[in-house]
Design a protein around this motif. Structure first.
Motif, PDB file in Angstrom:
ATOM      1  N   TYR A 130     -11.897  -1.936  -0.093  1.00  0.00           N
ATOM      2  CA  TYR A 130     -12.785  -1.294  -1.055  1.00  0.00           C
ATOM      3  C   TYR A 130     -11.954  -0.994  -2.307  1.00  0.00           C
ATOM      4  O   TYR A 130     -10.821  -0.495  -2.196  1.00  0.00           O
ATOM      5  N   PRO A 131     -12.474  -1.271  -3.503  1.00  0.00           N
ATOM      6  CA  PRO A 131     -11.700  -0.995  -4.709  1.00  0.00           C
ATOM      7  C   PRO A 131     -11.210   0.446  -4.812  1.00  0.00           C
ATOM      8  O   PRO A 131     -10.070   0.695  -5.243  1.00  0.00           O
ATOM      9  N   GLN A 132     -12.048   1.420  -4.402  1.00  0.00           N
ATOM     10  CA  GLN A 132     -11.624   2.813  -4.526  1.00  0.00           C
ATOM     11  C   GLN A 132     -10.510   3.169  -3.554  1.00  0.00           C
ATOM     12  O   GLN A 132      -9.739   4.109  -3.792  1.00  0.00           O
ATOM     13  N   ARG A 137      -4.580   4.310  -3.242  1.00  0.00           N
ATOM     14  CA  ARG A 137      -3.242   3.811  -2.919  1.00  0.00           C
ATOM     15  C   ARG A 137      -2.361   3.766  -4.167  1.00  0.00           C
ATOM     16  O   ARG A 137      -1.198   4.177  -4.141  1.00  0.00           O
ATOM     17  N   GLU A 138      -2.923   3.269  -5.269  1.00  0.00           N
ATOM     18  CA  GLU A 138      -2.161   3.162  -6.507  1.00  0.00           C
ATOM     19  C   GLU A 138      -1.796   4.545  -7.038  1.00  0.00           C
ATOM     20  O   GLU A 138      -0.686   4.762  -7.549  1.00  0.00           O
ATOM     21  N   ARG A 139      -2.704   5.514  -6.924  1.00  0.00           N
ATOM     22  CA  ARG A 139      -2.432   6.853  -7.427  1.00  0.00           C
ATOM     23  C   ARG A 139      -1.370   7.568  -6.604  1.00  0.00           C
ATOM     24  O   ARG A 139      -0.629   8.406  -7.124  1.00  0.00           O
ATOM     25  N   VAL A 140      -1.289   7.241  -5.322  1.00  0.00           N
ATOM     26  CA  VAL A 140      -0.189   7.771  -4.522  1.00  0.00           C
ATOM     27  C   VAL A 140       1.116   7.096  -4.921  1.00  0.00           C
ATOM     28  O   VAL A 140       2.151   7.745  -5.125  1.00  0.00           O
ATOM     29  N   ALA A 141       1.077   5.770  -5.054  1.00  0.00           N
ATOM     30  CA  ALA A 141       2.286   5.016  -5.356  1.00  0.00           C
ATOM     31  C   ALA A 141       2.871   5.362  -6.725  1.00  0.00           C
ATOM     32  O   ALA A 141       4.098   5.405  -6.889  1.00  0.00           O
ATOM     33  N   ALA A 192      -5.106   5.286   6.425  1.00  0.00           N
ATOM     34  CA  ALA A 192      -4.162   6.353   6.078  1.00  0.00           C
ATOM     35  C   ALA A 192      -2.779   5.801   5.771  1.00  0.00           C
ATOM     36  O   ALA A 192      -2.122   6.217   4.805  1.00  0.00           O
ATOM     37  N   THR A 193      -2.304   4.861   6.579  1.00  0.00           N
ATOM     38  CA  THR A 193      -0.972   4.313   6.344  1.00  0.00           C
ATOM     39  C   THR A 193      -0.952   3.409   5.117  1.00  0.00           C
ATOM     40  O   THR A 193       0.048   3.365   4.380  1.00  0.00           O
ATOM     41  N   PHE A 194      -2.037   2.696   4.875  1.00  0.00           N
ATOM     42  CA  PHE A 194      -2.109   1.834   3.694  1.00  0.00           C
ATOM     43  C   PHE A 194      -2.100   2.662   2.410  1.00  0.00           C
ATOM     44  O   PHE A 194      -1.383   2.346   1.459  1.00  0.00           O
ATOM     45  N   VAL A 195      -2.893   3.719   2.375  1.00  0.00           N
ATOM     46  CA  VAL A 195      -2.992   4.534   1.159  1.00  0.00           C
ATOM     47  C   VAL A 195      -1.693   5.297   0.907  1.00  0.00           C
ATOM     48  O   VAL A 195      -1.208   5.363  -0.222  1.00  0.00           O
ATOM     49  N   THR A 196      -1.115   5.871   1.935  1.00  0.00           N
ATOM     50  CA  THR A 196       0.055   6.739   1.755  1.00  0.00           C
ATOM     51  C   THR A 196       1.375   5.991   1.741  1.00  0.00           C
ATOM     52  O   THR A 196       2.360   6.476   1.164  1.00  0.00           O
ATOM     53  N   GLY A 197       1.432   4.839   2.404  1.00  0.00           N
ATOM     54  CA  GLY A 197       2.716   4.174   2.572  1.00  0.00           C
ATOM     55  C   GLY A 197       3.607   4.859   3.577  1.00  0.00           C
ATOM     56  O   GLY A 197       4.793   4.539   3.675  1.00  0.00           O
ATOM     57  N   ASP A 305     -15.493   1.006 -11.604  1.00  0.00           N
ATOM     58  CA  ASP A 305     -15.696   0.247 -12.835  1.00  0.00           C
ATOM     59  C   ASP A 305     -14.365  -0.436 -13.128  1.00  0.00           C
ATOM     60  O   ASP A 305     -13.358   0.251 -13.364  1.00  0.00           O
ATOM     61  N   PRO A 306     -14.295  -1.762 -13.078  1.00  0.00           N
ATOM     62  CA  PRO A 306     -13.014  -2.439 -13.267  1.00  0.00           C
ATOM     63  C   PRO A 306     -12.290  -2.041 -14.545  1.00  0.00           C
ATOM     64  O   PRO A 306     -11.045  -2.027 -14.564  1.00  0.00           O
ATOM     65  N   SER A 307     -13.034  -1.675 -15.594  1.00  0.00           N
ATOM     66  CA  SER A 307     -12.384  -1.310 -16.848  1.00  0.00           C
ATOM     67  C   SER A 307     -11.701   0.043 -16.784  1.00  0.00           C
ATOM     68  O   SER A 307     -10.905   0.384 -17.662  1.00  0.00           O
ATOM     69  N   LEU A 308     -11.993   0.832 -15.722  1.00  0.00           N
ATOM     70  CA  LEU A 308     -11.429   2.171 -15.599  1.00  0.00           C
ATOM     71  C   LEU A 308     -10.430   2.294 -14.442  1.00  0.00           C
ATOM     72  O   LEU A 308      -9.808   3.346 -14.284  1.00  0.00           O
ATOM     73  N   LEU A 309     -10.311   1.238 -13.652  1.00  0.00           N
ATOM     74  CA  LEU A 309      -9.483   1.292 -12.457  1.00  0.00           C
ATOM     75  C   LEU A 309      -8.087   0.735 -12.725  1.00  0.00           C
ATOM     76  O   LEU A 309      -7.848   0.054 -13.728  1.00  0.00           O
ATOM     77  N   SER A 310      -7.190   1.008 -11.801  1.00  0.00           N
ATOM     78  CA  SER A 310      -5.858   0.399 -11.847  1.00  0.00           C
ATOM     79  C   SER A 310      -6.003  -1.110 -11.695  1.00  0.00           C
ATOM     80  O   SER A 310      -7.027  -1.623 -11.237  1.00  0.00           O
ATOM     81  N   ALA A 311      -4.961  -1.824 -12.064  1.00  0.00           N
ATOM     82  CA  ALA A 311      -5.011  -3.284 -11.983  1.00  0.00           C
ATOM     83  C   ALA A 311      -5.265  -3.759 -10.559  1.00  0.00           C
ATOM     84  O   ALA A 311      -6.013  -4.725 -10.332  1.00  0.00           O
TER      85      ALA A 311
END
Length: 395
Positions: A130-132, A137-141, A192-197, A305-311
């Motif tokens: 899911y994009p969200q 994940r990106e916001r944690v990283a 959980a492991t994917f999002v947090t690493g 919204d792809p224009s507002l999300l991380s790459a």
């Protein structure tokens, strides 16, 4: 986008999830050339319904079909090990439903076999795509959430609420010793492991069987289907629900509740991460929304919204903002990632899809949950020394 038109797939299993696989592959332009059902008549029926050229009558026909590049395994759990091992040995890439196999000895063997062959072995943990979820994940990283403190959530369903509800997963010999934990809990653990690493390293579990005896139909019942006809009493050994405390390798703590007897909850996965700087929360039944919590400024709801999300999140978002994406789009995005590696001939260095190594790790978590429930004590998850796939880092 990479072209997949030259790749050929076969699907083993014709139930609910097999149909989902087939539809996602069709949308990607991947040719499904054959299907194997639970019987020759079922193979013929689905071959005609799906518009697939070949109806296989046994698994050996799949393995000896030289035109098949990839085998999608959506058969009952007790068949995954032999099906996956056979496909890898035959030189075919594999996409396998979870659990990868019935125990960690089998999953370890499959992970080692996939690594030694250099073939792509993917486990169908679709919630990652899911994009969200990628956005969390990106916001944690990138540190915007801060150090993860508390990770909480649930996965609730109601399709086994009544004692007349039935599915092959209730039978330990076919579904495994832990039903709800293995079926939906594993999705949450992987999320959980994917999002947090961070790996889950210890668990404390309380599991409950609210319906100790069910009325088993004398015939087969499809997943999410209704039973009809005569029944016999069946003593249930697997859990209907449970709650699990978690300790993560990076110091975070967590708790998750899982259930298949929660009235009104059809496929309700929820996830919240509270960090030292901010919080993020997401619900699978409202997949377009990402809640972002703050201490000293107003909270936010970020709509997909792809224009507002991380790459990373934008890359798997197939539609513009305001055009809702859901369950089926996650499978399409997952298989696009898997087949990109298959088209390249081998797994990438850090695939974002769950690999057979990840499937083995999930088996270790589920087994630790079982040990904890039996002993009413904390249990250590088995070997977690390998890096998490899809992040390229070691906890």
């Amino acid at each position: 986008m990479t072209s997949f038109s030259h790749l050929r797939a076969a699907i083993v299993g014709t139930g609910f999830i097999g149909t989902v696989h087939r539809e996602a592959l069709r949308r990607l332009g991947i040719d499904v050339i054959g299907v194997l059902g639970s019987s020759p008549s079922r193979s013929k029926e689905k071959s005609a319904e799906w518009g697939v050229a070949r109806a296989y009558f046994d698994y050996d026909e799949v393995l000896t079909d030289e035109s098949v590049d990839v085998v999608h395994i959506t058969s009952p759990n007790d068949q995954h090990f032999e099906h996956a091992r056979g496909a890898l040995t035959a030189g075919k890439h594999v996409v396998c439903e979870k659990p990868l196999a019935m125990n960690s000895s089998q999953t370890a063997e499959l992970a080692e076999l996939a690594a030694s062959t250099g073939l792509v072995g993917a486990v169908n943990f679709n919630v990652r795509f899911y994009p969200q979820v990628h956005e969390m994940r990106e916001r944690v990283a990138n540190g915007s959430v801060g150090k993860p403190y508390l990770i909480t959530g649930s996965y609730f369903q109601d399709w086994l609420l009544y004692d007349t509800d039935w599915n092959w997963r209730v039978e330990a010999a076919r579904g495994g010793d832990l039903r709800v934990v293995g079926d939906v809990g594993s999705h949450w653990f992987d999320l959980a492991t994917f999002v947090t690493g961070q790996r889950i390293v210890e668990v404390m579990a309380d599991l409950t069987t609210f319906i100790p005896q069910r009325r088993r139909p004398t015939g087969e019942v499809a997943t999410f289907g209704s039973a009809t006809g005569p029944t016999v009493d069946y003593d249930v050994g697997s859990e209907d629900a449970g709650s699990i405390l978690l300790r993560f390798a990076g110091g975070a703590r967590g708790v998750v509740s899982v259930s298949q007897v929660s009235a009104g909850r059809k496929n309700a996965i929820s996830f919240e991460l509270n960090g030292s700087s901010a919080s993020v929360a997401w619900r699978g039944e409202r997949p377009e929304e990402l809640w972002i919590g703050h201490r000293s400024e107003p909270n936010q709801v970020l709509l997909r919204d792809p224009s507002l999300l991380s790459a990373s999140a934008a890359a798997i978002s197939g539609l513009p903002g305001g055009h809702a994406e859901g369950f089926e789009n996650g499978f399409k995005a997952l298989y696009a990632a898997v087949y990109t590696d298959i088209a390249a001939g081998a797994p990438s260095a850090a695939p974002r899809y769950a690999t057979f190594a990840d499937g083995h790790y999930e088996s270790l978590i589920v087994e630790a949950v079982g040990r904890s429930a039996r002993t009413s004590s904390w249990a250590t998850v088995g070997d977690g020394s390998a890096p998490l796939q899809g992040r390229g880092d070691t906890p």
